[in-house]
Design a protein around this motif. Sequence first.
Motif, PDB file in Angstrom:
ATOM      1  N   GLU A 203       0.801  -1.196  -0.118  1.00 48.39           N
ATOM      2  CA  GLU A 203      -0.087  -0.050   0.111  1.00 48.39           C
ATOM      3  C   GLU A 203       0.851   1.345   0.009  1.00 48.39           C
ATOM      4  O   GLU A 203       2.128   1.155   0.307  1.00 48.39           O
ATOM      5  N   GLY A 204       0.036   2.426  -0.310  1.00 45.59           N
ATOM      6  CA  GLY A 204       0.802   3.626  -0.231  1.00 45.59           C
ATOM      7  C   GLY A 204       1.064   4.280  -1.678  1.00 45.59           C
ATOM      8  O   GLY A 204       0.710   5.293  -1.886  1.00 45.59           O
ATOM      9  N   HIS A 205       1.817   3.711  -2.627  1.00 43.86           N
ATOM     10  CA  HIS A 205       1.879   3.793  -4.008  1.00 43.86           C
ATOM     11  C   HIS A 205       0.693   4.067  -4.407  1.00 43.86           C
ATOM     12  O   HIS A 205       0.285   5.017  -5.378  1.00 43.86           O
ATOM     13  N   SER A 206      -0.051   2.903  -4.406  1.00 43.30           N
ATOM     14  CA  SER A 206      -1.383   2.864  -4.746  1.00 43.30           C
ATOM     15  C   SER A 206      -2.101   1.854  -3.772  1.00 43.30           C
ATOM     16  O   SER A 206      -1.405   1.625  -2.669  1.00 43.30           O
ATOM     17  N   PRO A 207      -3.695   1.659  -3.725  1.00 42.35           N
ATOM     18  CA  PRO A 207      -4.186   1.552  -2.763  1.00 42.35           C
ATOM     19  C   PRO A 207      -3.974   0.057  -2.166  1.00 42.35           C
ATOM     20  O   PRO A 207      -3.939  -0.442  -1.144  1.00 42.35           O
ATOM     21  N   GLU A 208      -3.821  -0.758  -3.205  1.00 41.93           N
ATOM     22  CA  GLU A 208      -3.885  -2.379  -3.017  1.00 41.93           C
ATOM     23  C   GLU A 208      -2.785  -3.048  -4.172  1.00 41.93           C
ATOM     24  O   GLU A 208      -3.399  -3.761  -4.887  1.00 41.93           O
ATOM     25  N   HIS A 209      -1.673  -2.573  -4.167  1.00 46.26           N
ATOM     26  CA  HIS A 209      -0.850  -3.135  -5.194  1.00 46.26           C
ATOM     27  C   HIS A 209      -0.494  -4.406  -4.981  1.00 46.26           C
ATOM     28  O   HIS A 209      -0.007  -4.936  -3.961  1.00 46.26           O
ATOM     29  N   ALA A 210      -0.500  -5.460  -6.141  1.00 45.96           N
ATOM     30  CA  ALA A 210      -0.200  -6.796  -5.847  1.00 45.96           C
ATOM     31  C   ALA A 210       1.034  -7.044  -6.462  1.00 45.96           C
ATOM     32  O   ALA A 210       1.306  -6.775  -7.599  1.00 45.96           O
ATOM     33  N   CYS A 211       1.881  -7.771  -5.680  1.00 45.67           N
ATOM     34  CA  CYS A 211       3.254  -8.332  -6.144  1.00 45.67           C
ATOM     35  C   CYS A 211       3.107  -9.663  -6.092  1.00 45.67           C
ATOM     36  O   CYS A 211       2.115 -10.327  -5.485  1.00 45.67           O
ATOM     37  N   LEU A 212       3.691 -10.370  -7.145  1.00 50.00           N
ATOM     38  CA  LEU A 212       3.381 -11.961  -7.170  1.00 50.00           C
ATOM     39  C   LEU A 212       5.004 -12.714  -6.993  1.00 50.00           C
ATOM     40  O   LEU A 212       5.789 -12.230  -7.731  1.00 50.00           O
ATOM     41  N   TRP A 213       4.903 -13.474  -6.117  1.00 46.99           N
ATOM     42  CA  TRP A 213       6.093 -13.987  -5.677  1.00 46.99           C
ATOM     43  C   TRP A 213       6.138 -15.538  -5.834  1.00 46.99           C
ATOM     44  O   TRP A 213       5.091 -16.207  -5.191  1.00 46.99           O
ATOM     45  N   ARG A 214       6.880 -16.181  -6.617  1.00 43.02           N
ATOM     46  CA  ARG A 214       7.050 -17.571  -6.872  1.00 43.02           C
ATOM     47  C   ARG A 214       8.104 -17.939  -5.883  1.00 43.02           C
ATOM     48  O   ARG A 214       9.393 -18.019  -6.054  1.00 43.02           O
TER      49      ARG A 214
END
Length: 362
Positions: A203-214
Amino acid sequence: MADGVVLPDERQSPGGNRGLTYPFPTPPGVGEAVTVAPGVLWLRLPLPMSLNHINVYALEDGEGWTLVDTGLNTPASIAAWEAALAGPLGGRPVRRVICTHMHPDHIGLAGWLCERFAVPLLMTRLEYVMARMLIADTGQPAPEDGATFYRAAGWNADQIAGYRKHFGGFGKGVRPLPTAFTRMVEGEVLTIGDGAWRVVIGEGHSPEHACLWREADDVLLGGDQILPRISSIVAVWPTEPAADPLGDWLASLQRMKTVFPETTLVLPSHGEPFTGVQTRLDALIRGHETGLTRLSRTLATPCRAVDVFSALFARSIDDSLLGMATGESLAHLNYLVRHGRAQVARDADGVDWWTTTSSSET
């Protein structure tokens, strides 16, 4: 809401990208791809701004591809996608489109790709809803609340007139989004091809930013959450003037320090893939803490938001960056108020003046 993603310049934090390793220093050309991990292709699309590119990624997904982020809706981006689809993606079908967050360089061609391949769009709920809201501003007159907001920050009449003129520009770089989407949530695991990708929210840069971690081989699609050389904009906008996005941002970075090992290969949206994520998270946190300390000292004399740019940025700010710089300054000012380190008072002309409190750092 700005349609840029970063101030194109490292915040005043010496050594902000030291200690990082770049295993793939040469970016792909237009219509090309670089294999950066098993089943993961790195592509780059042009942006018509000082930050002149966005990285997007194609993940092998059975006989097709899952695409992560899409670029702006521009002829140059469409041409680059056409070349990539026919070239390194081998004409294989797209199975789904994932957007890490709602900024136009990430969602601009999501609707075009989803329609072309008749596939779903995956986003977090807040990012999708916020994008739809901002796109709806296209062609609408600027609200008076926005003018009040920027007047309070210290903008002059000409600058407020510029805000009115350019209001609603968010949607100009975005194809209409699909009217339905598939929601991603924190901790969810997406099966893409043979890989399991865990959703990690920032959060912070945009409201609910998704990263994807393998997790199996420590590969992270980091979006704008963790960039190697620049710090993503963290800003307050007229829609929520009392927000504390910097508090959200710093909390997210601290939490990510407990999640990702230093050896993780970060695939960012801007810049080159890198390792050294713990080092970079520390530098991002330190950069904001340094800025807050410098800002507290500046506020020993009452200031408007537009008066504190030199405390936060290592460059001059012209009108092309005024909106982002103002938003970022307000994020830092709101943070200080939230933590009892500053106070604000509005004068008879509707201008806010910020000062330190006795408990503030000096």
